[in-house]
Design a protein around this motif. Structure first.
Motif, mmCIF file in Angstrom:
data_model
loop_
_atom_site.group_PDB
_atom_site.id
_atom_site.type_symbol
_atom_site.label_atom_id
_atom_site.label_comp_id
_atom_site.label_asym_id
_atom_site.label_seq_id
_atom_site.Cartn_x
_atom_site.Cartn_y
_atom_site.Cartn_z
ATOM 1 N N ALA A 280 0.818 -1.215 0.000
ATOM 2 C CA ALA A 280 0.000 0.000 0.000
ATOM 3 C C ALA A 280 0.853 1.266 0.000
ATOM 4 N N ALA A 281 2.057 1.188 0.549
ATOM 5 C CA ALA A 281 2.941 2.357 0.622
ATOM 6 C C ALA A 281 3.511 2.744 -0.739
ATOM 7 N N LEU A 282 3.339 1.896 -1.749
ATOM 8 C CA LEU A 282 3.928 2.149 -3.057
ATOM 9 C C LEU A 282 2.987 2.892 -4.003
ATOM 10 N N GLY A 283 1.718 2.982 -3.646
ATOM 11 C CA GLY A 283 0.762 3.760 -4.422
ATOM 12 C C GLY A 283 0.577 3.264 -5.843
ATOM 13 N N ALA A 284 0.323 4.202 -6.736
ATOM 14 C CA ALA A 284 -0.014 3.888 -8.123
ATOM 15 C C ALA A 284 1.176 3.366 -8.930
ATOM 16 N N ASP A 285 2.396 3.483 -8.386
ATOM 17 C CA ASP A 285 3.571 2.965 -9.093
ATOM 18 C C ASP A 285 3.642 1.449 -9.056
ATOM 19 N N LEU B 36 6.923 -2.795 -9.651
ATOM 20 C CA LEU B 36 7.042 -1.409 -9.209
ATOM 21 C C LEU B 36 7.743 -0.593 -10.280
ATOM 22 N N TYR B 37 7.026 0.408 -10.798
ATOM 23 C CA TYR B 37 7.559 1.285 -11.834
ATOM 24 C C TYR B 37 8.126 2.557 -11.205
ATOM 25 N N ALA B 38 8.977 2.386 -10.234
ATOM 26 C CA ALA B 38 9.656 3.477 -9.531
ATOM 27 C C ALA B 38 10.721 2.832 -8.657
ATOM 28 N N ASP B 39 11.553 3.664 -8.032
ATOM 29 C CA ASP B 39 12.489 3.137 -7.049
ATOM 30 C C ASP B 39 11.712 2.709 -5.805
ATOM 31 N N LEU B 40 12.254 1.744 -5.092
ATOM 32 C CA LEU B 40 11.652 1.294 -3.835
ATOM 33 C C LEU B 40 12.210 2.139 -2.691
#
Length: 115
Positions: free
Chosen positions: A65-70, A85-89
């Protein structure tokens, strides 16, 4: 979808991520354009398929849930949905990181996992 997802990483790469405050991905993640994750139900098969016999690994639990729409759930192996995940973690989304040792039989020994 599940609330906790898992990442398997070489220990040295994870230590570098902790120092940097974010995980940008392993070489396979960088090549694919997203960070690969697995659910609790998928992660053992992921270890067997992609990390067979590999020692010095870390298993990382992440609050999805902390990763949002990414965070996008996309079909992979046999049509199963896998989290990508389409972003850095960010380290703020990490619940814990634990060693993922090999057992005497060459199979990784997992800690208890939650969904």
């Amino acid at each position: 979808m599940t609330s906790i997802i898992y990442k398997i990483s070489p220990r040295t790469a994870w230590q570098q991520a902790e120092s940097a405050g974010r995980f940008t991905g392993a070489p396979v993640d960088l090549a694919d354009g997203y960070i690969h994750f697995s659910t609790a139900a998928q992660v053992r098969e992921t270890a067997a398929k992609h990390f067979a016999g590999a020692a010095d690994l870390v298993l990382v639990a992440v609050d999805a849930a902390a990763l949002g729409a990414d965070l996008v759930w996309e079909p992979s192996r046999g049509g199963a949905l896998f989290p990508h995940l389409y972003a850095d973690l960010p380290m703020s989304a990490v619940l814990w990181a634990k060693p993922l040792p090999l057992g005497a039989d060459g199979v990784h020994l997992f800690p208890p996992l939650a969904d």
